[in-house]
Design a protein around this motif. Structure first.
Motif, PDB file in Angstrom:
ATOM      1  N   VAL A   1       0.837  -1.199   0.000  1.00  0.00           N
ATOM      2  CA  VAL A   1       0.000   0.000   0.000  1.00  0.00           C
ATOM      3  C   VAL A   1       0.874   1.251   0.000  1.00  0.00           C
ATOM      4  O   VAL A   1       0.606   2.217  -0.714  1.00  0.00           O
ATOM      5  CB  VAL A   1      -0.949   0.007   1.218  1.00  0.00           C
ATOM      6  N   ARG A   2       1.950   1.209   0.767  1.00  0.00           N
ATOM      7  CA  ARG A   2       2.866   2.351   0.775  1.00  0.00           C
ATOM      8  C   ARG A   2       3.518   2.522  -0.596  1.00  0.00           C
ATOM      9  O   ARG A   2       3.701   3.647  -1.079  1.00  0.00           O
ATOM     10  CB  ARG A   2       3.920   2.174   1.854  1.00  0.00           C
ATOM     11  N   GLY A   3       3.872   1.413  -1.224  1.00  0.00           N
ATOM     12  CA  GLY A   3       4.443   1.488  -2.561  1.00  0.00           C
ATOM     13  C   GLY A   3       3.469   2.098  -3.559  1.00  0.00           C
ATOM     14  O   GLY A   3       3.859   2.892  -4.431  1.00  0.00           O
ATOM     15  N   LEU A   4       2.180   1.731  -3.427  1.00  0.00           N
ATOM     16  CA  LEU A   4       1.154   2.309  -4.292  1.00  0.00           C
ATOM     17  C   LEU A   4       1.056   3.808  -4.074  1.00  0.00           C
ATOM     18  O   LEU A   4       1.008   4.596  -5.032  1.00  0.00           O
ATOM     19  CB  LEU A   4      -0.194   1.648  -3.999  1.00  0.00           C
ATOM     20  N   ALA A   5       1.050   4.242  -2.813  1.00  0.00           N
ATOM     21  CA  ALA A   5       0.960   5.670  -2.509  1.00  0.00           C
ATOM     22  C   ALA A   5       2.176   6.420  -3.050  1.00  0.00           C
ATOM     23  O   ALA A   5       2.051   7.522  -3.608  1.00  0.00           O
ATOM     24  CB  ALA A   5       0.838   5.879  -0.998  1.00  0.00           C
ATOM     25  N   THR A   6       3.344   5.820  -2.920  1.00  0.00           N
ATOM     26  CA  THR A   6       4.567   6.459  -3.417  1.00  0.00           C
ATOM     27  C   THR A   6       4.524   6.597  -4.933  1.00  0.00           C
ATOM     28  O   THR A   6       4.921   7.632  -5.487  1.00  0.00           O
ATOM     29  CB  THR A   6       5.800   5.638  -2.995  1.00  0.00           C
ATOM     30  N   ARG A   7       4.037   5.554  -5.609  1.00  0.00           N
ATOM     31  CA  ARG A   7       3.949   5.610  -7.071  1.00  0.00           C
ATOM     32  C   ARG A   7       2.945   6.659  -7.525  1.00  0.00           C
ATOM     33  O   ARG A   7       3.178   7.402  -8.479  1.00  0.00           O
ATOM     34  CB  ARG A   7       3.553   4.239  -7.623  1.00  0.00           C
ATOM     35  N   LEU A   8       1.810   6.750  -6.841  1.00  0.00           N
ATOM     36  CA  LEU A   8       0.815   7.761  -7.200  1.00  0.00           C
ATOM     37  C   LEU A   8       1.359   9.165  -6.971  1.00  0.00           C
ATOM     38  O   LEU A   8       1.110  10.074  -7.762  1.00  0.00           O
ATOM     39  CB  LEU A   8      -0.464   7.535  -6.387  1.00  0.00           C
ATOM     40  N   ALA A   9       2.113   9.327  -5.887  1.00  0.00           N
ATOM     41  CA  ALA A   9       2.719  10.636  -5.622  1.00  0.00           C
ATOM     42  C   ALA A   9       3.696  11.001  -6.733  1.00  0.00           C
ATOM     43  O   ALA A   9       3.737  12.150  -7.200  1.00  0.00           O
ATOM     44  CB  ALA A   9       3.412  10.633  -4.267  1.00  0.00           C
ATOM     45  N   ALA A  10       4.479  10.033  -7.168  1.00  0.00           N
ATOM     46  CA  ALA A  10       5.439  10.291  -8.250  1.00  0.00           C
ATOM     47  C   ALA A  10       4.721  10.669  -9.529  1.00  0.00           C
ATOM     48  O   ALA A  10       5.193  11.524 -10.295  1.00  0.00           O
ATOM     49  CB  ALA A  10       6.317   9.061  -8.460  1.00  0.00           C
ATOM     50  N   ALA A  11       3.559  10.059  -9.762  1.00  0.00           N
ATOM     51  CA  ALA A  11       2.783  10.394 -10.963  1.00  0.00           C
ATOM     52  C   ALA A  11       2.280  11.832 -10.907  1.00  0.00           C
ATOM     53  O   ALA A  11       2.010  12.438 -11.949  1.00  0.00           O
ATOM     54  CB  ALA A  11       1.606   9.427 -11.112  1.00  0.00           C
ATOM     55  N   CYS A  12       2.151  12.377  -9.699  1.00  0.00           N
ATOM     56  CA  CYS A  12       1.756  13.780  -9.526  1.00  0.00           C
ATOM     57  C   CYS A  12       2.944  14.727  -9.576  1.00  0.00           C
ATOM     58  O   CYS A  12       2.776  15.944  -9.442  1.00  0.00           O
ATOM     59  CB  CYS A  12       1.034  13.970  -8.188  1.00  0.00           C
ATOM     60  N   GLY A  13       4.168  14.156  -9.722  1.00  0.00           N
ATOM     61  CA  GLY A  13       5.357  14.987  -9.674  1.00  0.00           C
ATOM     62  C   GLY A  13       5.760  15.352  -8.265  1.00  0.00           C
ATOM     63  O   GLY A  13       6.484  16.323  -8.049  1.00  0.00           O
ATOM     64  N   ARG A  14       5.302  14.581  -7.279  1.00  0.00           N
ATOM     65  CA  ARG A  14       5.600  14.852  -5.869  1.00  0.00           C
ATOM     66  C   ARG A  14       6.357  13.675  -5.276  1.00  0.00           C
ATOM     67  O   ARG A  14       6.433  12.585  -5.864  1.00  0.00           O
ATOM     68  CB  ARG A  14       4.302  15.083  -5.083  1.00  0.00           C
ATOM     69  N   ARG A  15       6.887  13.855  -4.095  1.00  0.00           N
ATOM     70  CA  ARG A  15       7.579  12.783  -3.388  1.00  0.00           C
ATOM     71  C   ARG A  15       6.822  12.435  -2.118  1.00  0.00           C
ATOM     72  O   ARG A  15       6.166  13.289  -1.513  1.00  0.00           O
ATOM     73  CB  ARG A  15       9.023  13.173  -3.062  1.00  0.00           C
ATOM     74  N   LEU A  16       6.931  11.173  -1.727  1.00  0.00           N
ATOM     75  CA  LEU A  16       6.302  10.692  -0.502  1.00  0.00           C
ATOM     76  C   LEU A  16       7.285   9.740   0.158  1.00  0.00           C
ATOM     77  O   LEU A  16       7.523   8.626  -0.332  1.00  0.00           O
ATOM     78  CB  LEU A  16       4.982   9.983  -0.813  1.00  0.00           C
ATOM     79  N   ASP A  17       7.888  10.194   1.246  1.00  0.00           N
ATOM     80  CA  ASP A  17       8.862   9.379   1.966  1.00  0.00           C
ATOM     81  C   ASP A  17       8.942   9.885   3.398  1.00  0.00           C
ATOM     82  O   ASP A  17       8.137  10.728   3.818  1.00  0.00           O
ATOM     83  CB  ASP A  17      10.227   9.403   1.278  1.00  0.00           C
ATOM     84  N   ASP A  18       9.920   9.388   4.150  1.00  0.00           N
ATOM     85  CA  ASP A  18      10.029   9.776   5.555  1.00  0.00           C
ATOM     86  C   ASP A  18      10.279  11.264   5.719  1.00  0.00           C
ATOM     87  O   ASP A  18       9.866  11.867   6.720  1.00  0.00           O
ATOM     88  CB  ASP A  18      11.158   8.983   6.225  1.00  0.00           C
ATOM     89  N   ALA A  19      10.939  11.887   4.749  1.00  0.00           N
ATOM     90  CA  ALA A  19      11.190  13.324   4.827  1.00  0.00           C
ATOM     91  C   ALA A  19       9.987  14.149   4.429  1.00  0.00           C
ATOM     92  O   ALA A  19       9.836  15.293   4.846  1.00  0.00           O
ATOM     93  CB  ALA A  19      12.386  13.698   3.941  1.00  0.00           C
ATOM     94  N   ALA A  20       9.109  13.576   3.611  1.00  0.00           N
ATOM     95  CA  ALA A  20       7.880  14.253   3.172  1.00  0.00           C
ATOM     96  C   ALA A  20       6.735  13.257   3.297  1.00  0.00           C
ATOM     97  O   ALA A  20       6.299  12.647   2.312  1.00  0.00           O
ATOM     98  CB  ALA A  20       8.018  14.743   1.729  1.00  0.00           C
ATOM     99  N   PRO A  21       6.217  13.048   4.529  1.00  0.00           N
ATOM    100  CA  PRO A  21       5.254  11.968   4.772  1.00  0.00           C
ATOM    101  C   PRO A  21       3.814  12.289   4.386  1.00  0.00           C
ATOM    102  O   PRO A  21       2.936  11.435   4.528  1.00  0.00           O
ATOM    103  CB  PRO A  21       5.355  11.746   6.282  1.00  0.00           C
ATOM    104  N   VAL A  22       3.554  13.506   3.935  1.00  0.00           N
ATOM    105  CA  VAL A  22       2.206  13.891   3.501  1.00  0.00           C
ATOM    106  C   VAL A  22       2.315  14.464   2.096  1.00  0.00           C
ATOM    107  O   VAL A  22       3.207  15.276   1.819  1.00  0.00           O
ATOM    108  CB  VAL A  22       1.591  14.946   4.450  1.00  0.00           C
ATOM    109  N   VAL A  23       1.418  14.046   1.223  1.00  0.00           N
ATOM    110  CA  VAL A  23       1.452  14.537  -0.154  1.00  0.00           C
ATOM    111  C   VAL A  23       0.049  14.908  -0.601  1.00  0.00           C
ATOM    112  O   VAL A  23      -0.934  14.279  -0.205  1.00  0.00           O
ATOM    113  CB  VAL A  23       2.050  13.476  -1.117  1.00  0.00           C
TER     114      VAL A  23
END
Length: 399
Positions: A103-125
């Protein structure tokens, strides 16, 4: 020599090929065409595209359904969809979504598709997918029960005022009031709770504007798609990880005023940009619209006061500017799953306070009754439109 995959292992083999750098088409052509039937191959390609490039095999069909407005993921076990009648749980999501890591991988991929990052440094997108779907995601430890993903669908189809009447969102006899607000170039606040149809209604009403007018829409992410030939969209830019480069709605309001707009439209007013919006509406910019979140039309003044405080405006300053610059408040409500027009009010200044006085009340069955602010509304949009809303031969003035 590479062993040819079997139909049973074809999906995992194609995944490995894509991970190794081949395109999806190359992977399918190279290894699976001889092992899988054409129908199975097409389904495999569709599923893999959803898994590797889209929202996944569970969420993608939900987002594509024409009646779904929101899809919510609460970790690997909770998926909910809103089809217009409230949130309904999707059964057995873990079998498709996988564990928390997936699920986290899915969220990260969707964030990347928006041109955004989602990780420990940026936990909200917060972003917008290429198809217009709005994404909001939060990962642990902020999301204590697992990664949460909130998706709001975007439809290419823009409803008209006639469509809203057909859907019973606006009573036919009340439609002339909304049309008159647009024609008279009134400055209007469109209020309502989340999911009451503010964006849909605003887009429909902007479609009534004169085709020769230039409409500048300012939004967090582009959602307004009015059926109008001259619309310019501006959207905010979030700060980067160094907290630099941010362009706010207030910045966009100031930019819009230099773009020769006939109408300035704020998709959602929720911060210090209220100061710049009211400044524009009090300096000759007519026909402006903005949406705000509020429970009732009478709650709009307190909402505006709270937003004004973020801009350093006093309540008395807000009251003076809002009473002068805003002609009407149109409030929407959701009752038993149906979104509908509920109130039309006018803003009135009493000393240093701002109040919203009800002009028209729309009952759930579509009946319209007059309130104490009906005369002021009629003076802005015309007696004929208000009389039509109240019924043939109705008196505009309240006894």
């Amino acid at each position: 020599m590479r062993a040819r995959p079997t139909a049973r292992s074809g999906a995992s083999w194609v995944r490995a090929e894509v991970a190794a750098g081949r395109t999806l088409g190359e992977a399918l052509d190279a290894g699976t065409a001889g092992a899988l039937g054409s129908g199975t191959l097409l389904r495999l390609e569709h599923d893999l595209r959803a898994e590797l490039l889209g929202a996944g095999t569970l969420l993608a069909p939900l987002l594509a359904a024409p009646d779904v407005t929101d899809v919510l993921v609460n970790g690997p076990t909770g998926v909910w969809a809103d089809r217009g009648d409230g949130l309904v749980r999707v059964p057995d999501p873990r079998r498709v979504l996988g564990d928390e890591g997936a699920v986290r991988g899915l969220a990260t991929r969707l964030a990347a598709a928006c041109g955004r990052r989602l990780d420990d440094a940026a936990p909200v997108v917060d972003g917008t997918l290429p198809d217009g779907t709005r994404l909001h995601a939060v990962i642990p430890p902020l999301a204590a029960d697992g990664t949460t993903i909130s998706l709001r669908t975007f439809r290419d189809t823009t409803l008209s005022l006639a469509d809203l009447v057909a859907l019973r969102a606006v009573p036919a006899h009340a439609a002339p009031v909304l049309r008159a607000l647009v024609t008279a170039r009134a400055n209007v606040v469109l209020s309502g709770a989340t999911g009451t149809g503010k964006t849909t209604t605003l887009a429909a009403l902007l479609g009534l504007a004169d085709p020769g007018e230039r409409i500048v829409c300012l939004e967090d992410s582009v959602e307004l798609r009015p059926a109008h030939p001259h619309v310019v969209h501006l959207q905010v830019r979030r700060p980067n990880v160094q907290m630099a480069g941010e362009i706010t709605l207030a910045d966009l309001v100031r930019a819009a005023m230099r773009m020769r707009p006939d109408r300035i439209v704020l998709g959602e007013c929720r911060g210090a940009e209220i100061r710049d919006v009211l400044g524009a509406l009090n300096t000759g910019h007519e026909g402006g619209w903005a949406t705000v979140h509020a429970n009732t039309a009478q709650d709009v003044p307190s909402r505006l006061v709270a937003l004004a405080a973020l801009a350093g405006m006093s309540e008395s300053t807000l009251a003076a500017q809002a009473a002068s610059g805003i002609d009407a408040v149109v409030h929407l409500r959701r009752t038993d799953g149906r979104r509908h027009l509920a109130q039309v009010g006018v803003l009135h200044r009493i000393g240093d306070r701002l109040e919203c006085v009800e002009a028209l009340t729309v009952a759930a069955d579509g009946r319209v009754s007059a309130g104490p602010g009906v005369d002021r509304l009629a003076s802005r949009v015309g007696d004929a439109a208000v009389a039509a809303a109240l019924g043939a031969g109705a008196r505009v003035a309240v006894a």
